[in-house]
Design an enzyme around this catalytic site. Structure first.
Site, PDB file in Angstrom:
ATOM      1  CD  GLU A 128      44.486  37.913  31.066  1.00 39.12           C
ATOM      2  OE1 GLU A 128      45.128  38.247  32.075  1.00 39.12           O
ATOM      3  OE2 GLU A 128      43.264  38.177  30.936  1.00 39.12           O
ATOM      4  CE  LYS A 151      46.324  42.563  35.908  1.00 36.26           C
ATOM      5  NZ  LYS A 151      45.030  42.717  35.413  1.00 36.26           N
TER       6      LYS A 151
HETATM    7  C1  6PG Z   1      44.037  39.150  35.771  1.00 38.68           C
HETATM    8  C2  6PG Z   1      43.158  39.435  34.585  1.00 38.68           C
HETATM    9  C3  6PG Z   1      42.079  40.394  34.894  1.00 38.68           C
HETATM   10  C4  6PG Z   1      41.309  40.794  33.637  1.00 38.68           C
HETATM   11  C5  6PG Z   1      39.986  40.194  33.580  1.00 38.68           C
HETATM   12  C6  6PG Z   1      39.134  40.654  32.400  1.00 38.68           C
HETATM   13  O1  6PG Z   1      45.223  39.396  35.628  1.00 38.68           O
HETATM   14  O2  6PG Z   1      43.536  38.684  36.783  1.00 38.68           O
HETATM   15  O3  6PG Z   1      43.977  39.976  33.593  1.00 38.68           O
HETATM   16  O4  6PG Z   1      42.622  41.529  35.482  1.00 38.68           O
HETATM   17  O5  6PG Z   1      41.102  42.124  33.614  1.00 38.68           O
HETATM   18  O6  6PG Z   1      40.164  38.818  33.529  1.00 38.68           O
HETATM   19  O7  6PG Z   1      39.831  40.731  31.242  1.00 38.68           O
HETATM   20  P1  6PG Z   1      39.076  40.930  29.841  1.00 38.68           P
HETATM   21  O8  6PG Z   1      37.633  41.149  30.121  1.00 38.68           O
HETATM   22  O9  6PG Z   1      39.677  42.146  29.220  1.00 38.68           O
HETATM   23  O10 6PG Z   1      39.329  39.683  29.091  1.00 38.68           O
END
Ligand code: 6PG
Length: 477
Positions: free
Chosen positions: A201, A194
């Protein structure tokens, strides 16, 4: 008061029933996952530290399969054995809750941490709670929408948690007939995968931002930009993140909101963990690190840019790059991001004893998660039957795609020149450019000069071609 009576009624009705799944934590993710289970006909018990959160959730979502509890003991007693408790809480609260649960559960029960916990913490937790209950680390992706209608899920642990897997299968996303749910052998391996997902991402979000921002900076019409992004989708680049960029720009065309959003990016930390680990392990992931740093620096840059002492650069007006150029640039970005991520996974397999099958990683990312994209199917096929211990020996992405990189690199050079000439900001795309130059340039990279300097001032030694031995040079005659 009325609310409490209503809830009690639901509680009494089901007092002697046992439920299949317990959801601990009713934040956005917990609530939506609970509703997803209910839709699939699964009986669910829910618990939140603040009872009023449970009350309002139950009031809004009355269903015979959904029961809430104020008291943790009652919540636990309401579950079928072995109990399956899914934690959807902040990572900082996980340890306290696990400790509390360890006093109330049996060794055959399961506690699944679906938060974004640091994988090395999860690795320790597998050890710490081994005889208390079965701990499972699980990454969940897809945000609110995913939790409600089908998230992508990655489970870790030394032993395959069959019962948990079967239950999560009911709610996971699907790609065709296949479940976007994977088990990766190794304590903490689920949260590791993850973390890698989130790091990519960050890089993808930043690269899309840099491309779109360049087009804005080159005064391309917004409708034209949207058209170009759609064209990228049609050419096989469709992805969840590209899709939401189009949605955002379309919304903005009507509502003009984007320029009013403060130009500073937030982050919760998973991208940063990946960079930290990469530095500790000596496996550079420059594009991911650039994306993390860009967010960190955004606040500083924003304050500088609004300071009266700053004289801003003026850009020249150029022709915005064509969709063909953007296609090649985005392709090379993806290639480098995945290459960097794969090197980290390979390191974890070799050094932490994880058995992460990357083909499965790409498979479970094909739908339900933020990274979902059409190229993941191709990647999962490419790595089919790859040896997890020797992942990169014949699968190095940059090497594998070498012939097509050559052509696309011309487009990247054109793009980078546009960025430079227009004073646009594109740290991640520059990192991709340098990453590829590092691999393909036929010019000197210069590391021998670094070594010479180290030897000059510190007698750290250099390796001369073919000698294989550390030698000191008498630099100062
Ligand atoms: C997901 C995202 C999610 C992520 C948040 C916040 O896969 O659904 O990766 O888990 O943690 O969107 O991410 P940041 O605050 O670090 O951008």
């Amino acid at each position: 008061m009325i609310l409490r009576e209503l809830i009690n009624e639901v509680l009494y009705q089901t007092k002697y029933m046992t439920n299949r799944v317990g959801i601990f934590g009713l934040s956005t993710m917990g609530k939506n996952l609970a509703l997803n289970f209910v839709d699939k006909g699964v009986t669910v018990s829910v618990f939140n530290r603040t009872p009023s959160v449970t009350y309002s959730f139950l009031k809004e979502n009355q269903h015979p399969n959904l029961v809430g509890f104020e008291n943790l003991n009652d919540f636990i007693s309401s579950l079928e054995r072995p109990r399956i408790i899914l934690l959807l809480i902040k990572s900082e609260a996980v340890e306290v809750v696990l400790n509390e649960l360890s006093k109330l559960l049996d060794s055959e029960d399961y506690v699944v941490d679906l938060g974004n916990s640091y994988f090395l913490d999860s690795r320790d937790r597998h050890q710490r709670y081994r005889n208390k209950f079965n701990f499972v680390d699980c990454g969940i992706s897809g945000g609110e929408e995913g939790a409600r209608h089908g998230p992508s899920l990655v489970l870790g642990g030394s032993n395959f948690p069959a019962q948990v897997f079967d239950v999560l299968k009911l709610v996971s996303a699907r790609f065709g007939d296949e479940f976007c749910l994977g088990y990766f052998e190794g304590d903490g391996a689920g949260h590791f995968v993850k973390m890698i997902h989130n790091a990519i991402e960050y890089a993808v979000m930043q690269s899309l931002t840099e491309i779109i921002t360049l087009l804005f900076n080159l005064k391309e019409e917004q409708a034209e930009i949207i058209q170009k992004l759609r064209e990228l989708e049609h050419r096989g680049m469709s992805s969840y993140l590209l899709g939401i960029c189009i949605n955002i720009l379309e919304y903005d065309l009507e509502n003009r909101i984007l320029h009013r959003i403060v130009d500073e990016a937030g982050q919760k930390g998973t991208g940063k963990w990946c960079s930290q680990v990469s530095l500790d392990w000596g496996v550079g992931v420059p594009s991911i690190t650039c994306a993390v740093e860009a967010r960190q620096l955004s606040t500083y840059f924003n304050s500088l840019r609004s300071s009266p002492g700053i004289k801003v650069f003026n850009n020249s007006v150029l022709k915005p790059p064509s969709v063909e150029i953007l296609y090649d640039v985005l392709n090379l970005c993806y290639l480098c991001f995945y290459d960097q991520a794969l090197r980290l996974i390979a390191h974890a397999n070799r050094n932490l004893g994880y058995k992460i099958d990357v083909s499965l990683v790409f498979k479970v990312w094909r739908a339900g998660c933020i990274l979902a994209a059409s190229h993941l199917n191709q990647l999962s096929q490419m790595f089919h039957n790859s040896n997890y211990l020797d992942l990169l020996s014949n699968m190095n992405l940059v090497e594998r795609f070498s012939p097509s990189i050559q052509d696309k690199f011309r487009s990247l050079t054109h793009f980078v020149n546009c960025v430079s000439d227009s004073y646009s900001y594109a740290p991640v795309i520059f990192s991709v450019y340098n990453y590829l130059l590092g691999a393909f340039s036929n010019k000197r990279l210069g590391f021998s000069l670094i070594q010479a300097m180290r030897d000059f001032f510190g007698r750290h030694g250099v390796y001369l071609d073919g000698s294989g031995q550390l030698t000191n040079i008498e630099w100062k005659k």
